[in-house]
Scaffold this motif. Sequence first.
Motif, PDB file in Angstrom:
ATOM      1  N   ARG A  68      28.055  23.029  32.836  1.00 33.24           N
ATOM      2  CA  ARG A  68      29.469  23.326  32.637  1.00 33.24           C
ATOM      3  C   ARG A  68      30.130  22.451  31.575  1.00 33.24           C
ATOM      4  O   ARG A  68      31.346  22.532  31.386  1.00 33.24           O
ATOM      5  CB  ARG A  68      30.217  23.157  33.970  1.00 33.24           C
ATOM      6  N   ILE A  69      29.388  21.596  30.923  1.00 34.32           N
ATOM      7  CA  ILE A  69      29.983  20.761  29.882  1.00 34.32           C
ATOM      8  C   ILE A  69      30.610  21.659  28.815  1.00 34.32           C
ATOM      9  O   ILE A  69      29.993  22.604  28.334  1.00 34.32           O
ATOM     10  CB  ILE A  69      28.929  19.837  29.254  1.00 34.32           C
ATOM     11  N   GLY A  70      31.860  21.344  28.456  1.00 28.65           N
ATOM     12  CA  GLY A  70      32.543  22.092  27.402  1.00 28.65           C
ATOM     13  C   GLY A  70      33.171  23.391  27.852  1.00 28.65           C
ATOM     14  O   GLY A  70      33.739  24.107  27.034  1.00 28.65           O
ATOM     15  N   THR A  71      33.100  23.703  29.146  1.00 28.62           N
ATOM     16  CA  THR A  71      33.670  24.954  29.638  1.00 28.62           C
ATOM     17  C   THR A  71      35.186  24.846  29.758  1.00 28.62           C
ATOM     18  O   THR A  71      35.709  23.857  30.256  1.00 28.62           O
ATOM     19  CB  THR A  71      33.079  25.316  31.012  1.00 28.62           C
ATOM     20  N   SER A  72      35.886  25.874  29.306  1.00 29.51           N
ATOM     21  CA  SER A  72      37.328  25.958  29.520  1.00 29.51           C
ATOM     22  C   SER A  72      37.616  27.136  30.446  1.00 29.51           C
ATOM     23  O   SER A  72      36.750  27.977  30.685  1.00 29.51           O
ATOM     24  CB  SER A  72      38.067  26.125  28.183  1.00 29.51           C
ATOM     25  N   PHE A  73      38.844  27.190  30.976  1.00 29.78           N
ATOM     26  CA  PHE A  73      39.178  28.189  31.979  1.00 29.78           C
ATOM     27  C   PHE A  73      40.521  28.840  31.674  1.00 29.78           C
ATOM     28  O   PHE A  73      41.401  28.230  31.079  1.00 29.78           O
ATOM     29  CB  PHE A  73      39.236  27.541  33.375  1.00 29.78           C
ATOM     30  N   SER A  74      40.658  30.086  32.130  1.00 26.75           N
ATOM     31  CA  SER A  74      41.901  30.825  31.909  1.00 26.75           C
ATOM     32  C   SER A  74      42.941  30.568  32.995  1.00 26.75           C
ATOM     33  O   SER A  74      44.143  30.610  32.732  1.00 26.75           O
ATOM     34  CB  SER A  74      41.619  32.332  31.857  1.00 26.75           C
ATOM     35  N   TYR A  75      42.476  30.342  34.235  1.00 24.67           N
ATOM     36  CA  TYR A  75      43.390  30.247  35.364  1.00 24.67           C
ATOM     37  C   TYR A  75      42.998  29.112  36.309  1.00 24.67           C
ATOM     38  O   TYR A  75      41.822  28.762  36.425  1.00 24.67           O
ATOM     39  CB  TYR A  75      43.392  31.542  36.189  1.00 24.67           C
ATOM     40  N   VAL A  76      44.006  28.592  37.007  1.00 23.93           N
ATOM     41  CA  VAL A  76      43.813  27.760  38.186  1.00 23.93           C
ATOM     42  C   VAL A  76      44.278  28.590  39.380  1.00 23.93           C
ATOM     43  O   VAL A  76      45.351  29.222  39.329  1.00 23.93           O
ATOM     44  CB  VAL A  76      44.628  26.459  38.101  1.00 23.93           C
ATOM     45  N   LEU A  77      43.483  28.616  40.453  1.00 23.13           N
ATOM     46  CA  LEU A  77      43.827  29.389  41.651  1.00 23.13           C
ATOM     47  C   LEU A  77      43.971  28.454  42.841  1.00 23.13           C
ATOM     48  O   LEU A  77      43.042  27.718  43.183  1.00 23.13           O
ATOM     49  CB  LEU A  77      42.749  30.436  41.942  1.00 23.13           C
ATOM     50  N   LEU A  78      45.145  28.479  43.464  1.00 21.39           N
ATOM     51  CA  LEU A  78      45.412  27.702  44.671  1.00 21.39           C
ATOM     52  C   LEU A  78      45.389  28.649  45.869  1.00 21.39           C
ATOM     53  O   LEU A  78      46.124  29.645  45.893  1.00 21.39           O
ATOM     54  CB  LEU A  78      46.780  27.026  44.575  1.00 21.39           C
TER      55      LEU A  78
ATOM     56  N   PHE B 165      47.932  32.064  41.434  1.00 23.41           N
ATOM     57  CA  PHE B 165      47.322  31.732  40.154  1.00 23.41           C
ATOM     58  C   PHE B 165      48.323  30.984  39.274  1.00 23.41           C
ATOM     59  O   PHE B 165      49.543  31.188  39.371  1.00 23.41           O
ATOM     60  CB  PHE B 165      46.896  33.001  39.407  1.00 23.41           C
ATOM     61  N   PHE B 166      47.774  30.147  38.389  1.00 23.10           N
ATOM     62  CA  PHE B 166      48.560  29.462  37.362  1.00 23.10           C
ATOM     63  C   PHE B 166      47.841  29.637  36.030  1.00 23.10           C
ATOM     64  O   PHE B 166      46.616  29.732  35.977  1.00 23.10           O
ATOM     65  CB  PHE B 166      48.693  27.971  37.675  1.00 23.10           C
ATOM     66  N   GLU B 167      48.616  29.649  34.935  1.00 17.83           N
ATOM     67  CA  GLU B 167      48.029  29.749  33.604  1.00 17.83           C
ATOM     68  C   GLU B 167      48.909  29.007  32.607  1.00 17.83           C
ATOM     69  O   GLU B 167      50.078  28.733  32.885  1.00 17.83           O
ATOM     70  CB  GLU B 167      47.847  31.204  33.191  1.00 17.83           C
ATOM     71  N   PRO B 168      48.352  28.680  31.437  1.00 16.45           N
ATOM     72  CA  PRO B 168      49.152  27.971  30.431  1.00 16.45           C
ATOM     73  C   PRO B 168      50.179  28.913  29.804  1.00 16.45           C
ATOM     74  O   PRO B 168      49.999  30.120  29.748  1.00 16.45           O
ATOM     75  CB  PRO B 168      48.112  27.527  29.386  1.00 16.45           C
TER      76      PRO B 168
ATOM     77  N   ASP C  79      40.542  26.366  42.732  1.00  8.58           N
ATOM     78  CA  ASP C  79      39.438  26.892  41.940  1.00  8.58           C
ATOM     79  C   ASP C  79      39.871  27.109  40.507  1.00  8.58           C
ATOM     80  O   ASP C  79      41.045  27.389  40.218  1.00  8.58           O
ATOM     81  CB  ASP C  79      38.958  28.229  42.517  1.00  8.58           C
ATOM     82  N   PHE C  80      38.906  27.006  39.602  1.00 10.78           N
ATOM     83  CA  PHE C  80      39.127  27.313  38.197  1.00 10.78           C
ATOM     84  C   PHE C  80      38.425  28.638  37.907  1.00 10.78           C
ATOM     85  O   PHE C  80      37.247  28.818  38.234  1.00 10.78           O
ATOM     86  CB  PHE C  80      38.578  26.204  37.311  1.00 10.78           C
ATOM     87  N   VAL C  81      39.152  29.551  37.291  1.00  6.29           N
ATOM     88  CA  VAL C  81      38.704  30.933  37.151  1.00  6.29           C
ATOM     89  C   VAL C  81      38.755  31.354  35.688  1.00  6.29           C
ATOM     90  O   VAL C  81      39.636  30.926  34.934  1.00  6.29           O
ATOM     91  CB  VAL C  81      39.603  31.868  37.995  1.00  6.29           C
ATOM     92  N   GLY C  82      37.842  32.234  35.306  1.00  6.35           N
ATOM     93  CA  GLY C  82      37.832  32.758  33.942  1.00  6.35           C
ATOM     94  C   GLY C  82      37.210  31.789  32.971  1.00  6.35           C
ATOM     95  O   GLY C  82      37.852  31.326  32.030  1.00  6.35           O
ATOM     96  N   ALA C  83      35.933  31.466  33.189  1.00 10.51           N
ATOM     97  CA  ALA C  83      35.257  30.464  32.370  1.00 10.51           C
ATOM     98  C   ALA C  83      34.927  31.000  30.988  1.00 10.51           C
ATOM     99  O   ALA C  83      34.589  32.165  30.821  1.00 10.51           O
ATOM    100  CB  ALA C  83      33.969  30.009  33.055  1.00 10.51           C
ATOM    101  N   GLU C  84      35.050  30.133  30.016  1.00 13.36           N
ATOM    102  CA  GLU C  84      34.614  30.431  28.658  1.00 13.36           C
ATOM    103  C   GLU C  84      33.802  29.240  28.165  1.00 13.36           C
ATOM    104  O   GLU C  84      34.357  28.229  27.763  1.00 13.36           O
ATOM    105  CB  GLU C  84      35.799  30.681  27.729  1.00 13.36           C
TER     106      GLU C  84
END
Length: 229
Positions: A102-112, A153-156, A193-198
């Motif tokens: 998972r090194i360098g992975t970014s995410f689209s959403y945080v899910l609570l 969900f949360f997003e930037p 959770d972190f969702v939507g990995a890139e």
Amino acid sequence: MPAAASATVILSGGPVSPLPVEVGARARWGGTGFEAVMLDAGTQVVGTSLNPVGSPVWQLGQPHAFRLFWNWTTGALTWQIDFNRDSSFGAGETASFTRVARIGTSFSYVLLTANSRTSGANSNAIDISNLRINGTNLGSFTADSASPSIGQFFEPDPLGPRFRSIEILGNLVFRNTGGNGAFQGERPRMQIDFVGAEPVPEPASWVMLVTGFGAVGAALRRRRPVAAS
């Protein structure tokens, strides 16, 4: 080290289509204390359990500070809860491990998410207050008889920047609202959770990208007009 806030974080409706949960951490009320898990497409691949014998324990009705930190440059997930409420994340209250893939992975959403028990001999409620993601204060959330489950969900914002390193801070309160506090079935819990990995591009993709930029640059140089002498 705290994560720098690259954008404001806002409440979100989440992805249009379901996306797999990638990285997550969970807190549960009870003798098993809390646990930190790392997920790969929804399957637990790495995990640890702390406070296995119930000491220190949750103080019901009292706030316990928590911190979840994802370091995207190292792939380390750190999960901390101030069990003894001494205003610090001390020894025995911290879990940290690395999932190299998972090194360098970014995410689209945080899910609570959070689930309370509202029926049976023993009922409970969960209060999450002063929730902050990368410096943005997002308020408070409660799972109780009025609303037994949380799913937010949360997003930037503005949209576009993805979550890289992520620091989530807040306070968690478990409340016993009926019975003697014994557990029946699954324990009440909170999960982030972190969702939507890139993931970062593979090395071969970087080589192709750099080569492409070089070719474009060479073409532009060839097309550049020569000034008359």
